[in-house]
Design an enzyme around this catalytic site. Structure first.
Site, PDB file in Angstrom:
ATOM      1  N   ASP A 268      -4.617  -5.795  -7.899  1.00 32.12           N
ATOM      2  CA  ASP A 268      -4.946  -5.290  -6.570  1.00 32.12           C
ATOM      3  C   ASP A 268      -5.415  -3.847  -6.934  1.00 32.12           C
ATOM      4  O   ASP A 268      -5.280  -3.329  -8.053  1.00 32.12           O
ATOM      5  CB  ASP A 268      -4.002  -5.441  -5.602  1.00 32.12           C
ATOM      6  CG  ASP A 268      -4.008  -5.310  -3.903  1.00 32.12           C
ATOM      7  OD1 ASP A 268      -5.465  -5.004  -3.917  1.00 32.12           O
ATOM      8  OD2 ASP A 268      -3.506  -5.910  -3.219  1.00 32.12           O
TER       9      ASP A 268
ATOM     10  N   HIS B 242       0.911  -1.319  -0.199  1.00 33.39           N
ATOM     11  CA  HIS B 242       0.106   0.074   0.106  1.00 33.39           C
ATOM     12  C   HIS B 242       0.846   1.193  -0.089  1.00 33.39           C
ATOM     13  O   HIS B 242       0.428   2.313  -0.575  1.00 33.39           O
ATOM     14  CB  HIS B 242      -1.053  -0.056   0.990  1.00 33.39           C
ATOM     15  CG  HIS B 242      -2.034  -0.966   1.273  1.00 33.39           C
ATOM     16  ND1 HIS B 242      -1.963  -2.239   1.684  1.00 33.39           N
ATOM     17  CD2 HIS B 242      -3.277  -0.746   0.618  1.00 33.39           C
ATOM     18  CE1 HIS B 242      -3.044  -2.963   1.340  1.00 33.39           C
ATOM     19  NE2 HIS B 242      -3.782  -2.267   0.927  1.00 33.39           N
TER      20      HIS B 242
END
Length: 590
Positions: free
Chosen positions: A316, A243
């Site tokens: 993702d 992330h």
């Protein structure tokens, strides 16, 4: 009389027969749906096809809800208008996007979104969410809350994992959610992994594979929704969170085959419909060091050709830093599609990404053949769900019903793991005493205090969080000195880079132990905390700080149920990572 065991050849033939039957079923399904897929593809414009590649969030509790955030991101106000304008292939639900209030509302929203999609395109949506169970859930109670992957691994019960997926999937399906971004197939062999941890079933590839395959079957065969295995090619050995940065996996190709690939291979054999990519660099698989999401050698060469995966590949979230470091936001989606990805999840700027892919499709950078290939795969997944509407009046007869809650509680009870009980403090007696509950989590500490009160104790509670101040530590120590028994809850106390950089949780525990009181330490996330807590005599792991897990914890602490959990991972010493404190499979009972 001893029970005879089938010969190995019989077992192998049985497995082969099962796979043959599965392949036959898939062929029959394909034969019945392929005409619709071909007809639908043939009438699509380039704009329709490009829209099908995108899965994005929309804001609002209903399809006709106007929200300024929709206008800012998409140029139109309501979710229905967004779907009509861009022909989206899928929607992803989040609490922060005001999509989830209660099960009936979710069902009504799903129906409204599907109605908009069918009116605009005559193609249903994939509606998905991250309902991994455990620490990653989007739909809370009254939906049934199962413990997460590592807790399921601690039960050593594959059927529990299958049932968790089946029940979770049936409840999602009742709400019109036809895809779950689960299960996680990452093999967590790195105790310092900041992003996977308890989201993994454990550190043994074969065990992770069995649990993952069971969940694929639970979601797809029993619940009838799409399972999405993640994060290919494997996110289990990293110290970087994708992330916020780009992880690099240093495994050799042989190590990847032996560790990371094993769960994905078995899931593919079980008929897995979708795989999610990991934003990570894997030089042994692609020397160019492109993130796997953008790597043709990985997405096409390995996943398609070597492993034979014929389902949909979805990225993702493209807003994650791990995929944005090397290329611009307008290039990432184009490169992903040309690498072999079929669906693009939540780019940081939807309109930038959409226009870039549309332009690439029109100028030939994304060829017509490649575009059609991706859309065909998407349509094949959707073909079995062409009537996507759900009965909103039936939701309450499926979501959070007693039989589901009972199964979840039974599974949670089996997951609680007693790692250390050196002073034979456990099980606790119920004679009246003063107890003090401190450490991480407002809900977790209060729930445990409530459970102690139910058992006749006078319970005090003081929540400190993951970074307790000096004053908070002093307050906790003062509370402990006035009690007979202390419970302290830790949350990733091992993580000295992100969660607890000043080791304040460790200091809290050590100062509580120094009071001379009986101290029971409970790790409500990863079990690795014990490697950094020298001097602790009693240590228990719940793997998740939910009300259900803390309730099960209390039953174990007070001897009402026998602890059965076994560590799914090895616990190293915090001072010497090469020293094993507790091996995988360790777990005390009485």
């Amino acid at each position: 009389m001893p029970v005879s065991r089938p010969a190995r050849r019989t077992v192998v033939l049985g497995a082969a027969s099962a796979l043959t039957a599965l392949a036959t079923a898939r062929t029959a399904e394909a034969d019945s749906t392929e005409p619709w897929v071909r007809r639908t593809l043939a009438r699509m414009t380039v704009e329709h096809k490009v829209g099908q590649l995108f899965v994005n969030h929309v804001y609002g509790a209903a399809a006709d809800t106007s929200d300024g955030r929709n206008t800012a991101e998409y140029g139109v106000a309501t979710p229905a208008q967004i779907i009509a304008k861009y022909h989206l292939g899928g929607i992803s639900y989040f609490t922060w996007s005001a999509n989830i209030a209660n099960p009936r509302q979710v069902a009504a929203l799903s129906n409204g979104l599907q109605r908009a999609a069918l009116e605009a395109n005559d193609v249903p949506l994939l509606i998905g969410t991250d309902q991994e169970t455990g620490s990653i859930v989007r739909i809370g109670p009254p939906a049934t809350q199962f413990p997460g992957a590592m807790a399921l691994g601690a039960t050593q019960d594959v059927s529990a994992a299958r049932d968790a997926a089946a029940i979770t999937g049936k409840e999602l399906a009742a709400m019109g959610v036809n895809q779950d971004y689960a299960p996680v197939g990452d093999v967590n062999i790195n105790p310092g992994n900041p992003v996977i941890g308890v989201r993994s079933f454990g550190e043994d590839p074969e065990t992770v594979a069995r649990f993952m395959a069971a969940q694929v079957n639970g979601y797809q065969r029993q619940a009838g929704i799409v399972a999405t295995a993640k994060h290919f090619p494997g996110h289990g050995d990293t110290r970087v969170d994708s992330h916020t940065g780009i992880p690099e996996i240093t495994h050799t190709r042989e190590e990847w085959e032996r560790i990371d690939a094993v769960p994905f291979k078995l899931a593919i054999q079980q008929g897995l419909k979708m795989i999610m990519t990991g934003h990570l660099v894997f030089p042994a698989l692609d020397p160019a060091k492109d993130p796997a999401t953008l790597s043709k050698p990985i997405m096409t060469g390995i996943l398609r050709h070597d492993l034979g995966f014929q389902g949909v590949v979805i990225t993702d979230a493209l807003g994650m830093q791990g995929v944005r470091d090397k290329y611009g936001d307008d290039r990432v989606p184009v490169l992903a599609i040309n690498a072999g990805v079929d669906m693009l999840l939540r780019p940081p700027s939807f309109r930038v990404a959409y226009e870039a892919v549309l332009e690439a499709a029109k100028n030939g950078e994304i060829t017509e053949a490649r575009l059609n290939e991706a859309v065909t795969r998407i349509l094949r997944v959707k073909a079995s769900n062409r009537d996507p509407f759900v009965d909103e009046a039936r939701v309450d007869r499926v979501v959070g019903i007693a039989s589901h809650l009972t199964r979840a509680a039974k599974t949670t009870n089996r997951s609680i793991t007693v790692v250390r009980n050196d002073a034979a403090t456990l099980p606790l007696d119920k004679s009246p005493k003063k107890v003090f509950v401190t450490g991480y989590g407002v809900t977790a500490t209060q729930t445990l205090a409530n459970e102690a009160t139910k058992r006749g104790h006078q319970a005090g509670v003081f929540q400190t969080g993951t970074k307790p101040s000096n004053l908070a530590i002093e307050t906790a120590v003062t509370g402990a000195t006035q009690a007979d028994l202390v419970f302290v809850l830790t949350m990733k106390a091992w993580d000295l880079e992100i969660t607890d950089p000043e080791a304040r949780q460790q200091r809290l525990v050590h100062e509580l132990v120094a009071t001379g009181k009986k101290v029971v330490v409970v790790a409500v996330q990863e079990p690795y905390d014990i490697g950094f807590l020298a001097g602790v005599e009693t240590f228990v792991v719940t793997y998740v700080p939910t009300v259900g897990s803390i309730t099960a914890l209390a039953q174990v602490l007070y001897g009402e149920i026998t602890p059965q959990g076994k560590l799914p991972v090895t616990i190293p010493s915090g001072e010497d990572p090469g020293e094993v404190l507790y091996p995988a499979g360790h777990g005390l009972t009485w």
